[in-house]
Design a protein around this motif. Structure first.
Motif, PDB file in Angstrom:
ATOM      1  N   THR A  94       0.839  -1.186   0.000  1.00  0.00           N
ATOM      2  CA  THR A  94       0.000   0.000   0.000  1.00  0.00           C
ATOM      3  C   THR A  94       0.883   1.248   0.000  1.00  0.00           C
ATOM      4  O   THR A  94       1.783   1.372   0.815  1.00  0.00           O
ATOM      5  CB  THR A  94      -0.905   0.022   1.249  1.00  0.00           C
ATOM      6  N   LEU A  95       0.600   2.150  -0.924  1.00  0.00           N
ATOM      7  CA  LEU A  95       1.313   3.423  -0.991  1.00  0.00           C
ATOM      8  C   LEU A  95       0.396   4.538  -0.522  1.00  0.00           C
ATOM      9  O   LEU A  95      -0.768   4.604  -0.901  1.00  0.00           O
ATOM     10  CB  LEU A  95       1.785   3.714  -2.414  1.00  0.00           C
ATOM     11  N   THR A 142       4.970  12.560  -1.820  1.00  0.00           N
ATOM     12  CA  THR A 142       5.561  11.435  -2.540  1.00  0.00           C
ATOM     13  C   THR A 142       4.864  10.149  -2.113  1.00  0.00           C
ATOM     14  O   THR A 142       4.710   9.907  -0.909  1.00  0.00           O
ATOM     15  CB  THR A 142       7.063  11.323  -2.211  1.00  0.00           C
ATOM     16  N   PRO A 143       4.431   9.284  -3.041  1.00  0.00           N
ATOM     17  CA  PRO A 143       3.845   8.000  -2.645  1.00  0.00           C
ATOM     18  C   PRO A 143       4.857   7.188  -1.836  1.00  0.00           C
ATOM     19  O   PRO A 143       6.005   7.016  -2.244  1.00  0.00           O
ATOM     20  CB  PRO A 143       3.532   7.315  -3.974  1.00  0.00           C
ATOM     21  N   THR A 144       4.433   6.736  -0.667  1.00  0.00           N
ATOM     22  CA  THR A 144       5.335   6.092   0.282  1.00  0.00           C
ATOM     23  C   THR A 144       4.738   4.797   0.801  1.00  0.00           C
ATOM     24  O   THR A 144       3.579   4.758   1.196  1.00  0.00           O
ATOM     25  CB  THR A 144       5.596   7.038   1.475  1.00  0.00           C
ATOM     26  N   SER A 186      10.709  10.087   4.430  1.00  0.00           N
ATOM     27  CA  SER A 186      12.118  10.114   4.815  1.00  0.00           C
ATOM     28  C   SER A 186      12.286  10.832   6.150  1.00  0.00           C
ATOM     29  O   SER A 186      11.362  11.475   6.658  1.00  0.00           O
ATOM     30  CB  SER A 186      12.942  10.844   3.751  1.00  0.00           C
ATOM     31  N   GLU A 187      13.493  10.738   6.680  1.00  0.00           N
ATOM     32  CA  GLU A 187      13.795  11.446   7.921  1.00  0.00           C
ATOM     33  C   GLU A 187      13.703  12.958   7.707  1.00  0.00           C
ATOM     34  O   GLU A 187      13.286  13.701   8.591  1.00  0.00           O
ATOM     35  CB  GLU A 187      15.183  11.072   8.430  1.00  0.00           C
ATOM     36  N   ARG A 188      14.071  13.426   6.517  1.00  0.00           N
ATOM     37  CA  ARG A 188      14.017  14.851   6.211  1.00  0.00           C
ATOM     38  C   ARG A 188      12.587  15.388   6.356  1.00  0.00           C
ATOM     39  O   ARG A 188      12.365  16.422   6.992  1.00  0.00           O
ATOM     40  CB  ARG A 188      14.525  15.107   4.791  1.00  0.00           C
TER      41      ARG A 188
END
Length: 63
Positions: free
Chosen positions: A2-3, A11-13, A25-27
């Motif tokens: 699943t995104l 951003t699809p994650t 991301s950590e950012r």
């Protein structure tokens, strides 16, 4: 798999195995934390009602 979109950059994650979820991301995680720390995010407050507005006086004893 699943995104879902990252709340910061969209951003699809994938969430599975992602230590930064819901962020990509950590950012992005740190950007969100910084926004909370600088008070950029605000929780809306219910407006204060002024005395007398919407007051009908019904149900009060001694009137």
């Amino acid at each position: 798999m699943t995104l879902r979109p990252c709340p910061i950059c969209r951003t699809p994650t994938a969430w599975e195995g992602n230590p930064f979820k819901p962020f990509c991301s950590e950012r992005c995680r740190l950007r969100d934390l910084g926004a909370w720390a600088s008070e950029s995010y605000r929780v809306p407050e219910k407006p204060q009602e002024e005395d007398g507005e919407g007051w009908s006086g019904e149900g009060e004893e001694g009137v």
